[in-house]
Design an enzyme around this catalytic site. Sequence first.
Site, PDB file in Angstrom:
ATOM      1  N   ALA A  29       0.893  -1.213   0.055  1.00  0.00           N
ATOM      2  CA  ALA A  29      -0.014   0.025   0.218  1.00  0.00           C
ATOM      3  C   ALA A  29       0.888   1.139  -0.072  1.00  0.00           C
ATOM      4  O   ALA A  29       0.357   2.321   0.622  1.00  0.00           O
ATOM      5  CB  ALA A  29      -0.948   0.033   1.292  1.00  0.00           C
ATOM      6  N   ARG A  40      -3.057   9.308 -10.203  1.00  0.00           N
ATOM      7  CA  ARG A  40      -4.318   9.593 -11.122  1.00  0.00           C
ATOM      8  C   ARG A  40      -5.702   9.854 -10.300  1.00  0.00           C
ATOM      9  O   ARG A  40      -6.734  10.125 -10.536  1.00  0.00           O
ATOM     10  CB  ARG A  40      -4.707   8.384 -12.020  1.00  0.00           C
ATOM     11  CG  ARG A  40      -3.725   8.533 -13.413  1.00  0.00           C
ATOM     12  CD  ARG A  40      -3.895   7.274 -14.330  1.00  0.00           C
ATOM     13  NE  ARG A  40      -3.271   6.007 -13.471  1.00  0.00           N
ATOM     14  CZ  ARG A  40      -3.275   5.060 -14.079  1.00  0.00           C
ATOM     15  NH1 ARG A  40      -4.000   4.707 -14.997  1.00  0.00           N
ATOM     16  NH2 ARG A  40      -2.656   4.057 -13.525  1.00  0.00           N
ATOM     17  N   TYR A  78      -3.072  -6.463  -2.526  1.00  0.00           N
ATOM     18  CA  TYR A  78      -2.595  -4.727  -2.756  1.00  0.00           C
ATOM     19  C   TYR A  78      -3.547  -4.166  -2.090  1.00  0.00           C
ATOM     20  O   TYR A  78      -4.915  -4.540  -2.174  1.00  0.00           O
ATOM     21  CB  TYR A  78      -2.816  -4.622  -4.180  1.00  0.00           C
ATOM     22  CG  TYR A  78      -1.886  -5.132  -5.087  1.00  0.00           C
ATOM     23  CD1 TYR A  78      -0.639  -5.660  -4.755  1.00  0.00           C
ATOM     24  CD2 TYR A  78      -2.253  -5.081  -6.501  1.00  0.00           C
ATOM     25  CE1 TYR A  78       0.279  -6.210  -5.865  1.00  0.00           C
ATOM     26  CE2 TYR A  78      -1.127  -5.564  -7.521  1.00  0.00           C
ATOM     27  CZ  TYR A  78      -0.081  -6.084  -6.921  1.00  0.00           C
ATOM     28  OH  TYR A  78       0.772  -6.467  -7.850  1.00  0.00           O
ATOM     29  N   GLY A  81       0.772  -7.398 -15.948  1.00  0.00           N
ATOM     30  CA  GLY A  81       1.525  -8.558 -16.327  1.00  0.00           C
ATOM     31  C   GLY A  81       0.930  -9.587 -17.075  1.00  0.00           C
ATOM     32  O   GLY A  81      -0.200 -10.046 -16.402  1.00  0.00           O
ATOM     33  N   GLU A 118       5.972  -7.976 -17.737  1.00  0.00           N
ATOM     34  CA  GLU A 118       5.076  -6.829 -17.583  1.00  0.00           C
ATOM     35  C   GLU A 118       4.872  -6.316 -19.018  1.00  0.00           C
ATOM     36  O   GLU A 118       5.466  -6.504 -20.054  1.00  0.00           O
ATOM     37  CB  GLU A 118       6.236  -5.769 -16.826  1.00  0.00           C
ATOM     38  CG  GLU A 118       6.441  -6.423 -15.225  1.00  0.00           C
ATOM     39  CD  GLU A 118       5.034  -6.539 -14.530  1.00  0.00           C
ATOM     40  OE1 GLU A 118       3.942  -5.737 -14.427  1.00  0.00           O
ATOM     41  OE2 GLU A 118       4.748  -7.557 -14.407  1.00  0.00           O
ATOM     42  N   ASN A 174      -7.639   3.047 -10.015  1.00  0.00           N
ATOM     43  CA  ASN A 174      -6.645   4.020 -10.466  1.00  0.00           C
ATOM     44  C   ASN A 174      -6.924   5.604 -10.298  1.00  0.00           C
ATOM     45  O   ASN A 174      -6.080   6.309 -10.015  1.00  0.00           O
ATOM     46  CB  ASN A 174      -6.006   3.940 -11.723  1.00  0.00           C
ATOM     47  CG  ASN A 174      -5.042   2.383 -11.735  1.00  0.00           C
ATOM     48  OD1 ASN A 174      -4.239   2.152 -10.530  1.00  0.00           O
ATOM     49  ND2 ASN A 174      -5.390   1.608 -12.616  1.00  0.00           N
ATOM     50  N   LYS A 228     -30.436  11.043  23.318  1.00  0.00           N
ATOM     51  CA  LYS A 228     -28.941  10.991  23.316  1.00  0.00           C
ATOM     52  C   LYS A 228     -28.579  10.333  24.795  1.00  0.00           C
ATOM     53  O   LYS A 228     -29.005  10.755  25.693  1.00  0.00           O
ATOM     54  CB  LYS A 228     -28.127  12.271  23.371  1.00  0.00           C
ATOM     55  CG  LYS A 228     -26.656  12.203  23.281  1.00  0.00           C
ATOM     56  CD  LYS A 228     -26.009  13.208  24.045  1.00  0.00           C
ATOM     57  CE  LYS A 228     -26.300  13.095  25.569  1.00  0.00           C
ATOM     58  NZ  LYS A 228     -25.426  13.938  26.519  1.00  0.00           N
ATOM     59  N   ASN A 259     -45.370   8.190  29.406  1.00  0.00           N
ATOM     60  CA  ASN A 259     -45.700   8.965  28.384  1.00  0.00           C
ATOM     61  C   ASN A 259     -45.049  10.422  28.422  1.00  0.00           C
ATOM     62  O   ASN A 259     -45.179  11.148  29.441  1.00  0.00           O
ATOM     63  CB  ASN A 259     -47.171   9.193  28.251  1.00  0.00           C
ATOM     64  CG  ASN A 259     -47.805   9.609  27.090  1.00  0.00           C
ATOM     65  OD1 ASN A 259     -47.735   9.119  25.994  1.00  0.00           O
ATOM     66  ND2 ASN A 259     -47.922  10.897  27.047  1.00  0.00           N
TER      67      ASN A 259
HETATM   68  C1  UD1 Z   1       1.668  -5.329 -10.666  1.00  0.00           C
HETATM   69  C2  UD1 Z   1       2.308  -6.650 -11.482  1.00  0.00           C
HETATM   70  C3  UD1 Z   1       1.445  -6.885 -12.670  1.00  0.00           C
HETATM   71  C4  UD1 Z   1       0.281  -7.302 -12.279  1.00  0.00           C
HETATM   72  C5  UD1 Z   1      -0.342  -5.919 -11.647  1.00  0.00           C
HETATM   73  C6  UD1 Z   1      -1.653  -6.149 -11.255  1.00  0.00           C
HETATM   74  C7  UD1 Z   1       4.633  -6.349 -10.945  1.00  0.00           C
HETATM   75  C8  UD1 Z   1       6.185  -5.863 -11.211  1.00  0.00           C
HETATM   76  N1  UD1 Z   1       3.740  -6.178 -11.663  1.00  0.00           N
HETATM   77  O1  UD1 Z   1       1.882  -4.217 -11.963  1.00  0.00           O
HETATM   78  O2  UD1 Z   1       2.331  -8.105 -13.172  1.00  0.00           O
HETATM   79  O3  UD1 Z   1      -0.561  -7.384 -13.684  1.00  0.00           O
HETATM   80  O4  UD1 Z   1       0.234  -5.640 -10.566  1.00  0.00           O
HETATM   81  O5  UD1 Z   1      -2.255  -5.118 -10.917  1.00  0.00           O
HETATM   82  O6  UD1 Z   1       4.539  -6.547  -9.697  1.00  0.00           O
HETATM   83  N2  UD1 Z   1       3.416  -0.716  -4.561  1.00  0.00           N
HETATM   84  C9  UD1 Z   1       4.289  -0.602  -3.641  1.00  0.00           C
HETATM   85  N3  UD1 Z   1       5.504  -0.229  -3.733  1.00  0.00           N
HETATM   86  C10 UD1 Z   1       6.080  -0.027  -4.863  1.00  0.00           C
HETATM   87  C11 UD1 Z   1       5.326  -0.448  -6.024  1.00  0.00           C
HETATM   88  C12 UD1 Z   1       4.001  -0.925  -5.928  1.00  0.00           C
HETATM   89  O7  UD1 Z   1       3.772  -0.683  -2.328  1.00  0.00           O
HETATM   90  O8  UD1 Z   1       7.253   0.270  -4.945  1.00  0.00           O
HETATM   91  C13 UD1 Z   1       2.071  -1.363  -4.341  1.00  0.00           C
HETATM   92  C14 UD1 Z   1       1.073  -0.272  -4.825  1.00  0.00           C
HETATM   93  O9  UD1 Z   1       0.799   0.450  -3.954  1.00  0.00           O
HETATM   94  C15 UD1 Z   1       0.005  -1.223  -5.258  1.00  0.00           C
HETATM   95  C16 UD1 Z   1       0.741  -2.468  -5.687  1.00  0.00           C
HETATM   96  O10 UD1 Z   1       1.766  -2.374  -5.310  1.00  0.00           O
HETATM   97  O11 UD1 Z   1      -1.015  -1.440  -4.510  1.00  0.00           O
HETATM   98  C17 UD1 Z   1       0.802  -2.933  -7.288  1.00  0.00           C
HETATM   99  O12 UD1 Z   1       1.321  -1.691  -7.806  1.00  0.00           O
HETATM  100  P1  UD1 Z   1       1.142  -1.102  -9.315  1.00  0.00           P
HETATM  101  O13 UD1 Z   1       2.222  -0.264  -9.751  1.00  0.00           O
HETATM  102  O14 UD1 Z   1      -0.304  -0.795  -9.388  1.00  0.00           O
HETATM  103  O15 UD1 Z   1       1.264  -2.672 -10.012  1.00  0.00           O
HETATM  104  P2  UD1 Z   1       2.519  -2.593 -11.229  1.00  0.00           P
HETATM  105  O16 UD1 Z   1       3.747  -2.783 -10.818  1.00  0.00           O
HETATM  106  O17 UD1 Z   1       1.959  -1.682 -12.461  1.00  0.00           O
END
Ligand code: UD1
Length: 458
Positions: free
Chosen positions: A10, A16, A101, A140, A154, A227, A350, A376
């Site tokens: 997280a 966005r 996630y 991915g 990816e 997003n 309350k 009442n």
């Molecule tokens: C990632 C996967 C991808 C998959 C997709 C599904 C990798 C390399 N790729 O894509 O194969 O299809 O998720 O949604 O893992 N986050 C962190 N720290 C970071 C980067 C990300 O905590 O440094 C967290 C984000 O907050 C998010 C989650 O990891 O909750 C996924 O990150 P995001 O950038 O959305 O996914 P992708 O890397 O694009």
Amino acid sequence: MSDVAIVVLAAGKGTRMKSELPKVLHKIGSKTMLEEVLFTANKLNPKRLVVVVGFGADKVKATLSEDVIAVTQKVQLGTGHAMMQALPALDGFEGNVMILYGDVPLLSFQTLKNLLKKHLETKAAVTVLTALVDDPTGYGRIIRDEGTFLKIVEQKDASAKEKQIKEINSGVYCFTSKALREYLPLLSPQNKQGEYYLTDVLSLAKSDGKVVETLITEDLEEILGANNRLQLAELANLRNKRKLTELMLGGVTIFDPNNTYIDNEVEIDPDTTIEPGTFIYGKCHVASNTVIGPYSTLIDTDVGSNVTIERSVIVKAIIHSGAQIGPFAHIRPETTVCEDAKVGNFVELKNSTIGKGSKASHLTYLGDTKLGENVNIGAGTITCNFDGCNKNQTEIGNNAFIGSNSSLVAPLTIGKNAFTGAGSTITKDIPENALGIGRAKQINYKDWANKKKKRKDI
Ligand code: UD1
Ligand code: MG
């Protein structure tokens, strides 16, 4: 099942969303996306629950309960890097680690159980939840060799041919703690994004001869993330729809599912009717044969059977069976309405107890008040419970009759079977069976109107 730890990623900003608030703190309904994820995660009874925070770390940490371990990823160098930060929090833990996630809030307990089951049955080092989608852009891709999992590529690193693949990585995995410890340190950021990819742990394990499994989910909604705010609204809608569907199939009538909002943790017994414009949030339980709505809000409230609640707002209260609430009642925290009591229109309560069969039918404020049974409360009655410094109590015994428009200046005790005269300001206790009147005596000036008229004629 074996011991499970859960790590929720997280740390991302969610550019966005165009917000100062970290993405995972945006709400779908009354709960943040992260709260929804943690609610589901907790159903697996994890031995450890870790959240990787980054952007807005302090704000996210402030929302976490004490049983959650927060680890900070100072710079977001990819999902693999995020997991590396979580490893120390898993020190001494041996078992399976599920990764979720914080911005994918609809994942169900059942799907997580299925994933863990497959992972255990196949004795895999990693099992990844995949899905077949019409538009795989951005995800991915799952690369297979004659059906067997090979690796995840990816979007940004994929060849034109790989981009055609419609099986995608949902980002939900189950790893053995051993595989994470073995392969995470081997990750390198040699890719188009210069990130440490968690997905590379799977190919490393695979090429090392370990079992890497996949579970294809049929339910594409569950793996959706948000997003931007449009997707946030879609997720909010889907979450609500799923909950209402579960309730309706369980025997609850919901007249207008497009206009009814109920939290996941709410429990409603069969043969209950929820009318349009109703919001039921937090830890609520509603027993059978009760009708709620239209246009009512309940938060953290327990409602008995055969209750009616119409156009009212109720927060942190207990409503016992047979009670009638509203229209237009406002019941505030720490209030109990006992069996067959009536709280009518424009009544605010309350920190009060309304005894069995007691009635406050119109235009009343009762604060810090304890009513006995069958009392009442006449229209317009108010308790004057606040003297500017302290909140004072009012106690009213069984079968008492409070005349309309009484002001009850607390602290005050009114005995059972006692009466107050309408329009009284009651400042002294009234003993049992007594009548208390506290109002100016009426004077009638005989023939006053004619005299007034004559004065005008002069
Ligand atoms: C990632 C996967 C991808 C998959 C997709 C599904 C990798 C390399 N790729 O894509 O194969 O299809 O998720 O949604 O893992 N986050 C962190 N720290 C970071 C980067 C990300 O905590 O440094 C967290 C984000 O907050 C998010 C989650 O990891 O909750 C996924 O990150 P995001 O950038 O959305 O996914 P992708 O890397 O694009
Ligand atoms: Mg990314």
